[in-house]
Design an enzyme around this catalytic site. Structure first.
Site, mmCIF file in Angstrom:
data_model
loop_
_atom_site.group_PDB
_atom_site.id
_atom_site.type_symbol
_atom_site.label_atom_id
_atom_site.label_comp_id
_atom_site.label_asym_id
_atom_site.label_seq_id
_atom_site.Cartn_x
_atom_site.Cartn_y
_atom_site.Cartn_z
ATOM 1 C CE1 TYR A 181 -2.341 3.548 1.192
ATOM 2 C CE2 TYR A 181 -0.920 3.330 3.120
ATOM 3 C CZ TYR A 181 -1.756 4.087 2.323
ATOM 4 O OH TYR A 181 -1.993 5.397 2.642
ATOM 5 C CE LYS A 185 -2.026 6.783 -0.188
ATOM 6 N NZ LYS A 185 -3.125 7.634 -0.572
HETATM 7 P P1 NAD Z 1 -11.298 5.244 3.571
HETATM 8 O O1 NAD Z 1 -11.102 3.826 3.151
HETATM 9 O O2 NAD Z 1 -12.138 5.513 4.764
HETATM 10 O O3 NAD Z 1 -11.875 6.112 2.354
HETATM 11 C C1 NAD Z 1 -11.436 5.981 1.027
HETATM 12 C C2 NAD Z 1 -12.644 6.188 0.134
HETATM 13 O O4 NAD Z 1 -12.208 6.109 -1.235
HETATM 14 C C3 NAD Z 1 -13.709 5.113 0.321
HETATM 15 O O5 NAD Z 1 -14.971 5.693 0.531
HETATM 16 C C4 NAD Z 1 -13.656 4.312 -0.975
HETATM 17 O O6 NAD Z 1 -14.929 3.787 -1.343
HETATM 18 C C5 NAD Z 1 -13.130 5.334 -1.961
HETATM 19 N N1 NAD Z 1 -12.396 4.739 -3.107
HETATM 20 C C6 NAD Z 1 -11.358 3.872 -3.056
HETATM 21 N N2 NAD Z 1 -10.963 3.545 -4.302
HETATM 22 C C7 NAD Z 1 -11.762 4.238 -5.156
HETATM 23 C C8 NAD Z 1 -11.845 4.315 -6.572
HETATM 24 N N3 NAD Z 1 -11.036 3.613 -7.357
HETATM 25 N N4 NAD Z 1 -12.783 5.129 -7.131
HETATM 26 C C9 NAD Z 1 -13.608 5.851 -6.336
HETATM 27 N N5 NAD Z 1 -13.588 5.803 -4.985
HETATM 28 C C10 NAD Z 1 -12.670 5.002 -4.405
HETATM 29 O O7 NAD Z 1 -9.840 5.869 3.766
HETATM 30 P P2 NAD Z 1 -9.396 7.164 4.602
HETATM 31 O O8 NAD Z 1 -8.904 6.719 5.924
HETATM 32 O O9 NAD Z 1 -10.440 8.202 4.521
HETATM 33 O O10 NAD Z 1 -8.140 7.618 3.746
HETATM 34 C C11 NAD Z 1 -8.314 8.546 2.683
HETATM 35 C C12 NAD Z 1 -6.978 8.853 2.021
HETATM 36 O O11 NAD Z 1 -6.106 9.413 3.003
HETATM 37 C C13 NAD Z 1 -6.266 7.632 1.478
HETATM 38 O O12 NAD Z 1 -5.634 7.960 0.258
HETATM 39 C C14 NAD Z 1 -5.233 7.299 2.527
HETATM 40 O O13 NAD Z 1 -4.132 6.671 1.952
HETATM 41 C C15 NAD Z 1 -4.896 8.670 3.075
HETATM 42 N N6 NAD Z 1 -4.431 8.620 4.469
HETATM 43 C C16 NAD Z 1 -5.237 8.135 5.465
HETATM 44 C C17 NAD Z 1 -4.769 8.096 6.783
HETATM 45 C C18 NAD Z 1 -5.589 7.566 7.935
HETATM 46 O O14 NAD Z 1 -5.051 7.480 9.060
HETATM 47 N N7 NAD Z 1 -6.855 7.218 7.741
HETATM 48 C C19 NAD Z 1 -3.471 8.571 7.053
HETATM 49 C C20 NAD Z 1 -2.680 9.050 6.007
HETATM 50 C C21 NAD Z 1 -3.166 9.070 4.710
HETATM 51 N N1 USQ Z 2 0.439 -0.825 15.401
HETATM 52 C C1 USQ Z 2 0.490 -1.436 16.633
HETATM 53 N N2 USQ Z 2 -0.657 -1.986 17.106
HETATM 54 C C2 USQ Z 2 -1.844 -1.952 16.427
HETATM 55 C C3 USQ Z 2 -1.876 -1.300 15.162
HETATM 56 C C4 USQ Z 2 -0.714 -0.760 14.688
HETATM 57 O O1 USQ Z 2 1.528 -1.485 17.300
HETATM 58 O O2 USQ Z 2 -2.837 -2.487 16.924
HETATM 59 C C5 USQ Z 2 1.664 -0.192 14.861
HETATM 60 C C6 USQ Z 2 2.086 -0.693 13.480
HETATM 61 O O3 USQ Z 2 2.898 -1.845 13.577
HETATM 62 C C7 USQ Z 2 2.810 0.515 12.931
HETATM 63 C C8 USQ Z 2 2.095 1.692 13.574
HETATM 64 O O4 USQ Z 2 1.376 1.168 14.699
HETATM 65 O O5 USQ Z 2 4.129 0.524 13.365
HETATM 66 C C9 USQ Z 2 1.111 2.390 12.645
HETATM 67 O O6 USQ Z 2 0.193 1.432 12.152
HETATM 68 P P1 USQ Z 2 -1.293 1.858 11.726
HETATM 69 O O7 USQ Z 2 -2.054 0.627 11.385
HETATM 70 O O8 USQ Z 2 -1.870 2.787 12.718
HETATM 71 O O9 USQ Z 2 -0.979 2.757 10.445
HETATM 72 P P2 USQ Z 2 -0.418 2.386 9.016
HETATM 73 O O10 USQ Z 2 -0.498 0.960 8.701
HETATM 74 O O11 USQ Z 2 0.924 3.035 8.881
HETATM 75 O O12 USQ Z 2 -1.464 3.120 8.075
HETATM 76 C C10 USQ Z 2 -2.259 4.241 8.477
HETATM 77 C C11 USQ Z 2 -3.352 4.416 7.447
HETATM 78 C C12 USQ Z 2 -2.691 4.722 6.103
HETATM 79 C C13 USQ Z 2 -1.761 5.912 6.239
HETATM 80 C C14 USQ Z 2 -0.742 5.720 7.359
HETATM 81 C C15 USQ Z 2 0.037 6.978 7.677
HETATM 82 O O13 USQ Z 2 -4.141 3.238 7.345
HETATM 83 O O14 USQ Z 2 -3.710 4.993 5.136
HETATM 84 O O15 USQ Z 2 -1.079 6.100 5.031
HETATM 85 O O16 USQ Z 2 -1.458 5.398 8.573
HETATM 86 S S1 USQ Z 2 1.696 6.634 8.127
HETATM 87 O O17 USQ Z 2 1.696 5.636 9.196
HETATM 88 O O18 USQ Z 2 2.303 7.857 8.544
HETATM 89 O O19 USQ Z 2 2.304 6.061 6.926
#
Ligand code: NAD
Ligand code: USQ
Length: 383
Positions: A181, A185
């Protein structure tokens, strides 16, 4: 200004779409709703009962008088994407629409391929659609802090100036992502960088840290506007998971030593960062990178904070270090810059006991919806 929020039915996208609409932007949501489908396939559900997107939007209109246009479809379908863009005519495209779980992408070959095709092709389609018909549109793309990995030097915002054999250049910061994943990005970042260079497109790549929390001003207005809050081992993220685990008396699942340090931010800051990036667009031909997080924590520190906040609420919280299902450094150097968004005016909500209390109370409110079988991680990086 017209803003199309791709992925606007998801966790960050829903909160952002409502926030922008509340701030007077004309907002459209484009989403394939595939995330709801993946939840069903995995047999998991958000802690919070989320309404269908049409119901959410109707409720928003009744409450505020503001309409949000809806386009249901997949951005991998280029005709659908172009038709939606022509109908809505956005000034800014905010792109959240990707498969965003690292564990999901590591389930097996099929999930790795699905993740990379969905994310890389979707973003490439947006770039082509912009090049053909919307060359002035500003792309605000969600990247991730995880693109950088955990290097033993300070992390800059996207670019680093290097001197080598007496010559100097400013280059994209080296990327060492930790899952298929996170790799998707990195591939997106390269494609966006290239498209800005050759076609003069403008883009902001927000390298976001791990988001926590559930309530924003707008999603808290009504039960039907409630946001999703994932706690399962595939889509749940660290701090949100820990709070829900604490609320049901499950030991907090710290993977390995717990020294893994990451950038974190409150979802109320996510929506504000989006607003700031949109209001201050990149220049034509420019790919800006902003590191979007407010604080750094190790997962071990976070677990301790949740334990302490839980104890003050009368919860008996245990922390359990379990075998790390991931391949990652468990104690390492991690210092990252995050000044660009602060310079634009971000006033962070820092993680405090009061936030933890409210998240814990929220988790307690919905704790009967928790499926305890979904808490432990099931996906291994080594398998
Ligand atoms: P999410 O899964 O809750 O939302 C993503 C949405 O995108 C969903 O509603 C899904 O249906 C839609 N989607 C996915 N593929 C699609 C496609 N091909 N066409 C149209 N719609 C599509 O995820 P989120 O937590 O809201 O994350 C949103 C973005 O932010 C992601 O790109 C993720 O990588 C990034 N991000 C999230 C976090 C986090 O902690 N949640 C942290 C850093 C970055
Ligand atoms: N972790 C634990 N225990 C848990 C869950 C996670 O120790 O129960 C640890 C993981 O091993 C990792 C860290 O916490 O080291 C972060 O894990 P996470 O699941 O909270 O986050 P991650 O997999 O990195 O992904 C999430 C979002 C993703 C986003 C990313 C930002 O799902 O979309 O890109 O956070 S970042 O971490 O800065 O890359």
């Amino acid at each position: 200004m017209k803003v199309l929020v791709i992925g606007g039915d998801g966790y960050c996208g829903w909160a952002t779409a409502l926030h922008l609409s509340n701030k007077g932007y004309e907002v459209g949501i484009l989403d394939s709703l595939v995330r709801r489908h993946w939840d069903i396939q995995l047999g998991v559900e958000t802690l919070t009962p989320i309404a269908p997107i049409q119901t959410r939007l109707q409720r928003w209109k009744v409450l505020t008088g503001k309409s949000i246009d809806l386009f249901v479809g997949d951005i991998n379908d280029y005709d659908f994407l172009c038709n939606s863009l022509h109908k809505f005519k956005p000034d800014t495209i905010v792109h959240f629409g990707e498969q965003r779980s690292a564990p999901f992408s590591m389930i097996d070959r099929e999930h790795a391929v699905l993740t990379q095709v969905n994310n890389v092709v979707g973003t490439l389609n947006i770039l082509y659609a912009m090049k053909h018909d919307f060359p002035d549109c500003h792309l605000v793309k969600l990247g991730t802090m995880g693109e950088y990995g955990t290097p033993n030097i300070d992390i800059e915002e996207g670019y680093i100036t290097i001197e080598h054999n007496g010559r100097k250049d400013t280059l994209p910061y080296p990327k060492q992502p930790g899952s298929f994943y996170h790799l998707s990005k990195v591939h997106d970042s390269h494609n966006i960088h290239f498209a800005c260079k050759i076609w003069g497109l403008r883009a902001t790549d927000l390298h976001q840290g791990v988001v926590y929390g559930v309530l924003t001003e707008e999603t808290g207005m009504d039960e039907l506007l409630i946001n999703r809050l994932d706690y399962d081992g595939v889509f749940g993220t660290a701090l949100n998971r820990f709070c829900i685990q604490a609320a049901i008396g499950h030991p907090l699942t710290v993977y390995g030593k717990g020294g893994q340090t990451r950038g974190f931010l409150d979802i109320r800051d996510t929506v504000r960062c989006m607003e700031l990036a949109i209001a201050n667009p990149a220049e034509p031909g420019q790919l800006r990178v902003f590191n979007q997080f407010t604080e750094l924590f190790s997962v071990g520190d976070l677990a301790m904070k949740v334990k302490q906040a839980g104890n003050t609420l009368g919860l008996d919280v245990d922390i359990k270090h379990i075998d790390n299902p991931r391949v990652e450094l468990e104690s390492h150097y991690f210092q990252a810059k995050n000044t660009s968004l602060l310079d634009l005016g971000l006033e962070p909500h820092y993680l405090s006991d009061s936030l933890l209390d409210s998240l814990l109370n929220f988790a307690k409110k919905y704790n009967t919806r928790v499926d305890k079988d979904q808490i432990l991680p099931t996906v291994s990086w080594r398998r």
